[in-house]
Design a protein around this motif. Sequence first.
Motif: not given
Length: 260
Positions: A90, A113-115, A122, A124-125, A129, A206-207, A210
Motif C-alpha cells: 500500500h 495486516d494483509c489483503g 482479490p 475473500n480472506p 485471516q 491495516k491491510p 497484498s
Amino acid sequence: MLSHTYAICAYKDSPWLEECIRSLKRQSVPSEIILCTSTPSKYIQAMAEIFGLPLYVRDGESDIQADWNFAYSKAKTRLVTIAHQDDCYHKNYGKYVQECWEQYPDTTVFTTDCGILRNSDPVNPGMVQFVKHLLRVPLRFHGLADRTWIKRLPLILGNPIICPSCTYDKEALGEPLFDSPYKFALDWDTMWKLAERPGRFICEEKPLISYRIHSGATTKECIENHRRAQEEEAMFRKIWPEPVVRVIMWFYRKAYRAYQ
C-alpha cells in the motif's frame, strides 16, 4: 525521518516482480529500494535497469533463509523490509513505518495486516485471516508490546505475523536476522526467538500489503510436500505438551485447504 530500505528478494522470473517494484516506487514516503537474488537472469537485470535499482547477486544454491539474510545484509539503513517479489505494498506502508518508530523508538519489529491475492484477483480472506486478526490482538496494545509474554502470546497457536509485512530494526537486531533449521516455519521460529530480546513488536492492523497466493508459492509447495505440517508440529512441541499439539494439528490440517 529514519533511513529505510525495501530489499526485494527476486527468485527466477516472477511475472509479478514489476508490480511489486511499482508499488514500492509509489510510496507516499520514499525509501531506498534494492534487488537481491540468487538466481540471476536477464529479466531481473532488466528490471533493475528499468527502475534504476541496485542489484545484488548471492553466490551459491538458492535457499530461503540464506536469500532473506543476504537481502537483509545488503540494506545499508537502520530499518529494513524484506519485500517478497509477488506481493504489493500500500502506498502508505512506509508512512506507517516512520510513524511507528517516531512514537516507539524501541520497536524491533513492525508488522501489518494483509489483503490476499490469488493470481491477480482479490479473494475473500475467510476464516484463516479472521483467526490471524484475533491472534495479533496483543500486539495492538502498543504500550505493553515490549513484554516478552505479550510478543509471544500471538505465536502460541501459530504464526499470524505476515513475513513480507515486517520491517526490522537492523541496528537493534544485528545479523543474521534468521537463524532456524526450518524452511517453512523459519519466520515463526525467528519471531519466537526475537520476542525474548529487548524491544517492541508493533502491529498496525491495516491491510498495508497484498499477499499473493499462486501455484508456485512456497506456502503451497510446503503443504504439498508435507514440510509445513512437519515444521509447524515441531514448533508447537516447543510451546505445548503433546496432547495439546495433537489437537492443534487436527485443526491446522483442515486449514491447509485454504491454500489449495
